[in-house]
Design a protein around this motif. Structure first.
Motif, PDB file in Angstrom:
ATOM      1  N   LEU A 181      23.958 -41.645 -27.673  1.00  0.00           N
ATOM      2  CA  LEU A 181      23.237 -42.464 -28.854  1.00  0.00           C
ATOM      3  C   LEU A 181      24.482 -43.064 -29.731  1.00  0.00           C
ATOM      4  N   ASN A 182      25.240 -43.976 -29.207  1.00  0.00           N
ATOM      5  CA  ASN A 182      26.673 -44.304 -29.662  1.00  0.00           C
ATOM      6  C   ASN A 182      26.391 -45.755 -30.611  1.00  0.00           C
ATOM      7  N   GLY A 183      27.525 -46.432 -31.010  1.00  0.00           N
ATOM      8  CA  GLY A 183      27.515 -47.580 -31.843  1.00  0.00           C
ATOM      9  C   GLY A 183      27.561 -47.298 -33.403  1.00  0.00           C
ATOM     10  N   PHE A 184      27.450 -45.956 -33.927  1.00  0.00           N
ATOM     11  CA  PHE A 184      27.456 -45.602 -35.265  1.00  0.00           C
ATOM     12  C   PHE A 184      28.539 -46.149 -35.754  1.00  0.00           C
ATOM     13  N   LYS A 236      32.898 -36.851 -23.153  1.00  0.00           N
ATOM     14  CA  LYS A 236      34.196 -36.751 -22.792  1.00  0.00           C
ATOM     15  C   LYS A 236      34.945 -36.924 -24.096  1.00  0.00           C
ATOM     16  N   GLN A 237      34.619 -37.895 -25.068  1.00  0.00           N
ATOM     17  CA  GLN A 237      35.107 -37.966 -26.362  1.00  0.00           C
ATOM     18  C   GLN A 237      34.476 -37.905 -27.346  1.00  0.00           C
ATOM     19  N   ALA A 238      34.738 -37.391 -28.494  1.00  0.00           N
ATOM     20  CA  ALA A 238      34.240 -37.510 -29.827  1.00  0.00           C
ATOM     21  C   ALA A 238      33.664 -38.626 -30.182  1.00  0.00           C
ATOM     22  N   PHE A 239      32.509 -38.957 -30.569  1.00  0.00           N
ATOM     23  CA  PHE A 239      31.752 -40.141 -31.186  1.00  0.00           C
ATOM     24  C   PHE A 239      32.187 -40.403 -32.677  1.00  0.00           C
ATOM     25  N   ILE A 240      32.400 -39.453 -33.269  1.00  0.00           N
ATOM     26  CA  ILE A 240      32.764 -39.455 -34.845  1.00  0.00           C
ATOM     27  C   ILE A 240      33.789 -38.543 -35.358  1.00  0.00           C
ATOM     28  N   TRP A 241      34.739 -38.760 -35.996  1.00  0.00           N
ATOM     29  CA  TRP A 241      35.738 -37.735 -36.429  1.00  0.00           C
ATOM     30  C   TRP A 241      36.389 -38.074 -37.531  1.00  0.00           C
ATOM     31  N   VAL A 261      17.972 -39.849 -38.773  1.00  0.00           N
ATOM     32  CA  VAL A 261      16.636 -40.422 -38.982  1.00  0.00           C
ATOM     33  C   VAL A 261      16.475 -41.930 -38.308  1.00  0.00           C
ATOM     34  N   HIS A 262      15.340 -42.499 -37.789  1.00  0.00           N
ATOM     35  CA  HIS A 262      15.282 -43.635 -37.371  1.00  0.00           C
ATOM     36  C   HIS A 262      14.506 -44.372 -38.499  1.00  0.00           C
ATOM     37  N   PHE A 263      15.073 -45.621 -39.198  1.00  0.00           N
ATOM     38  CA  PHE A 263      14.644 -45.763 -40.501  1.00  0.00           C
ATOM     39  C   PHE A 263      14.727 -47.335 -40.651  1.00  0.00           C
ATOM     40  N   LYS A 264      13.587 -48.157 -40.581  1.00  0.00           N
ATOM     41  CA  LYS A 264      13.643 -49.395 -40.773  1.00  0.00           C
ATOM     42  C   LYS A 264      14.559 -50.161 -39.632  1.00  0.00           C
ATOM     43  N   GLY A 265      14.200 -49.567 -38.545  1.00  0.00           N
ATOM     44  CA  GLY A 265      14.889 -50.008 -37.366  1.00  0.00           C
ATOM     45  C   GLY A 265      16.277 -49.884 -36.994  1.00  0.00           C
ATOM     46  N   LYS A 266      16.891 -48.736 -37.695  1.00  0.00           N
ATOM     47  CA  LYS A 266      18.192 -48.474 -37.636  1.00  0.00           C
ATOM     48  C   LYS A 266      18.407 -46.997 -37.574  1.00  0.00           C
ATOM     49  N   TRP A 267      19.293 -46.491 -37.034  1.00  0.00           N
ATOM     50  CA  TRP A 267      19.646 -44.937 -36.983  1.00  0.00           C
ATOM     51  C   TRP A 267      20.611 -44.617 -38.220  1.00  0.00           C
ATOM     52  N   PHE A 268      20.331 -43.905 -39.134  1.00  0.00           N
ATOM     53  CA  PHE A 268      21.109 -43.393 -39.985  1.00  0.00           C
ATOM     54  C   PHE A 268      21.608 -41.934 -39.874  1.00  0.00           C
ATOM     55  N   MET A 269      22.680 -41.782 -39.639  1.00  0.00           N
ATOM     56  CA  MET A 269      23.394 -40.460 -39.426  1.00  0.00           C
ATOM     57  C   MET A 269      23.978 -39.799 -40.576  1.00  0.00           C
ATOM     58  N   TYR A 270      23.765 -38.831 -41.224  1.00  0.00           N
ATOM     59  CA  TYR A 270      24.297 -38.167 -42.166  1.00  0.00           C
ATOM     60  C   TYR A 270      25.147 -36.845 -41.869  1.00  0.00           C
ATOM     61  N   LYS A 298      31.718 -33.488 -49.572  1.00  0.00           N
ATOM     62  CA  LYS A 298      30.664 -34.546 -49.838  1.00  0.00           C
ATOM     63  C   LYS A 298      30.113 -34.821 -48.731  1.00  0.00           C
ATOM     64  N   ILE A 299      29.019 -36.133 -48.977  1.00  0.00           N
ATOM     65  CA  ILE A 299      28.191 -36.358 -47.957  1.00  0.00           C
ATOM     66  C   ILE A 299      28.326 -37.906 -47.630  1.00  0.00           C
ATOM     67  N   ALA A 300      28.291 -38.503 -46.348  1.00  0.00           N
ATOM     68  CA  ALA A 300      28.652 -39.510 -45.952  1.00  0.00           C
ATOM     69  C   ALA A 300      27.298 -39.963 -44.889  1.00  0.00           C
ATOM     70  N   VAL A 301      27.512 -41.474 -44.732  1.00  0.00           N
ATOM     71  CA  VAL A 301      26.571 -41.836 -43.779  1.00  0.00           C
ATOM     72  C   VAL A 301      27.171 -42.880 -42.710  1.00  0.00           C
ATOM     73  N   ALA A 302      26.657 -42.930 -41.459  1.00  0.00           N
ATOM     74  CA  ALA A 302      27.120 -43.903 -40.394  1.00  0.00           C
ATOM     75  C   ALA A 302      25.889 -44.551 -39.953  1.00  0.00           C
ATOM     76  N   ILE A 303      25.805 -45.708 -39.504  1.00  0.00           N
ATOM     77  CA  ILE A 303      24.526 -46.334 -39.302  1.00  0.00           C
ATOM     78  C   ILE A 303      24.797 -46.961 -37.941  1.00  0.00           C
ATOM     79  N   ARG A 304      23.612 -46.960 -36.900  1.00  0.00           N
ATOM     80  CA  ARG A 304      23.447 -47.705 -35.717  1.00  0.00           C
ATOM     81  C   ARG A 304      22.346 -48.763 -35.829  1.00  0.00           C
ATOM     82  N   ARG A 305      22.680 -49.840 -35.636  1.00  0.00           N
ATOM     83  CA  ARG A 305      21.745 -50.915 -35.975  1.00  0.00           C
ATOM     84  C   ARG A 305      21.122 -51.217 -34.454  1.00  0.00           C
TER      85      ARG A 305
END
Length: 472
Positions: A144-147, A423-428, A449-458, A465-472
């Motif tokens: 599940l890439n593309g964030f 084999k590689q980290a997808f977020i760092w 979460v899968h929300f409004k057609g997108k994946w939100f990763m928290y 702190k807290i951040a988000v990355a999004i996969r459309r």
């Protein structure tokens, strides 16, 4: 980067489509060094780029280049022609574009399949249109890439020194999230994203707060924690370290099961709680409750579930619910009712079976730890996992002890059987708020979460702190 230059790939490229290929080479050489004038010289004024379904002008490309290019950026372009058609005043070229990119002290390779259309103007080939997409031959289809990190909004949540709460143990008001907020879980409930996050007070005691969002980015916090240590049967496990790192999943009867780590200052124990409304929780106590494991260090429980209309619901496999847990290797436990759990052991030596281990030389060389729930997908069970980079025999692209996330795929019918692993980290960590904080160099993923057609990763950043990355 010099070690990557492979001239033999470029020679056959030119030999088949000499003049248009030279224009492609000039365009990308100019792009690689940020030469905007050089890029414009290679194209027509009405140039358009179709990039993974989006239509860009050259100005779009330049704006993205200016915003996202670090000071140490370097790129080497390699091309391989696949097909071409050259007429007197127009040409089509279909080719592979392989870019070796150095940025933020790290190297990576990206591969595209591209088609370019050219017209001849005053004896020169000018590129009029280009269609570009990631080459699927270089990708695996299970990850599940593309964030993309929401840079304009991140971090989306910070500590609040104004938030107070009456602690029933201390019998006074405390600033329950005045030190750090971190490591959230998430779910979609009543059409909104609900974020259950860990908050620390000035003494380091952790409690679970709740924040709600209509867009997945901007959250409104509730004033008091929804789950905290108290004068109850579980105080002995939860005080004074507190309640940490929640992970939530729905049950088939519409309730919410929360796994979390209780910490008494000495031993971490994997615990759970259940709720019907996310507001009122019944603590269920330690999940690994047998005499053998009750006082053994355990944490980070990710239960296997299936996404159904944006809800992730716990699912049985071969008559059991399954859970990954651990923060060194990953282990497993199984249950028939989500309440009583049995650690999966080797029948010969009665030792916990290990289903994922650190790897020397990789980003996950020091430890591995579950991220959000484990997600049932057509390819198998997808587990996003957190990891730490060892002090040596590690991935030299990252500083030692860097927390980054990878992905693992398990057999859908045998959740203990590993099929594949990234084999590689997808977020760092590559942003200031991810690199400096309570603990430096940390991206720690726990919410998806899968929300409004997108994946939100928290994810938690630098344990602060807290951040988000999004996969459309």
């Amino acid at each position: 980067m010099k070690k990557y230059i492979l001239f033999y790939l470029i020679i056959p490229f030119f030999s088949i489509a000499q003049q248009p290929a030279e224009t492609i080479q000039r365009f990308f050489d100019a792009y690689s060094v940020g030469n905007k004038a050089g890029m414009r010289e290679a194209i027509t004024p009405d140039f358009k780029l179709v990039e993974n379904g989006e239509i860009w002008t050259l100005d779009t490309l330049i704006n993205r280049m200016d915003k996202g290019r670090p000071a140490d950026f370097k790129r080497i372009n390699q091309f391989e022609i696949l097909a071409s058609q050259v007429d007197k005043n127009s040409a089509h070229v279909f080719y592979k574009n392989r870019a070796l990119i150095h940025a933020m002290g790290r190297d990576r390779q990206v591969n595209w399949l591209e088609t370019a259309y050219f017209i001849k103007q005053k004896g020169q080939w000018k590129m009029s249109n280009m269609h570009s997409s990631i080459d699927a031959a270089f990708q695996t289809n299970w990850e599940l890439n593309g964030f993309k990190k929401a840079d304009a909004e991140n971090p989306i949540m910070k500590p609040d020194v104004r938030a107070t709460y009456y602690c029933p143990i201390q019998k006074k008001l405390v600033g329950w999230e005045n030190k750090n907020v971190l490591n959230p879980t998430a779910l979609v409930y009543q059409g909104k994203v609900h974020l259950l996050y860990r908050a620390q007070d000035s003494l380091g005691t952790s409690r679970i707060g709740l924040a709600i969002s209509e867009d997945g980015i901007h959250f409104t916090k509730q004033a008091s924690p929804i789950l905290a240590p108290g004068e109850d049967a579980f105080r002995q496990y939860e005080w004074q370290g507190g309640i940490e790192d929640p992970r939530v999943i729905e049950t088939e009867d519409g309730q919410f099961l929360l796994t979390y780590t209780s910490y008494d200052g000495k031993t971490a124990r994997l615990c759970s709680a259940i709720s019907k409304d996310l507001q009122h929780w019944e603590k269920l106590g330690p999940m690994l409750a047998s005499p053998k494991y009750i006082n053994m260090w355990s944490k980070s429980g990710a239960i296997v579930g299936k996404e159904i209309n944006s809800r992730v619901i716990a699912q049985k496999i071969d008559g059991f619910y399954w859970m990954y847990f651990g923060d060194t290797d990953l282990f497993m436990a199984k249950s028939t009712d989500l309440l009583h759990w049995e650690v999966c052991e080797n029948a010969e030596n009665q030792v916990k079976i290990s289903v994922l281990q650190p790897r020397s030389g990789y980003f996950d060389s020091r430890l591995v730890e579950p991220g959000p729930y484990a997600l049932m997908r057509p390819e198998g069970i997808l587990l996003i996992y957190n990891s730490s980079n060892a002090a040596n025999f590690n991935d030299t692209k990252f500083p030692k002890f860097t927390y980054a996330a990878g992905q693992a795929l398990y057999d859908a019918s045998k959740p203990y059987r590993l099929i594949n692993r990234s084999k590689q980290a997808f977020i760092w960590p590559d942003k200031d708020y991810e690199r400096v904080g309570e603990v430096n160099e940390v991206c720690f993923v726990e919410g998806l979460v899968h929300f409004k057609g997108k994946w939100f990763m928290y994810y938690g950043t630098a344990d602060s702190k807290i951040a988000v990355a999004i996969r459309r």
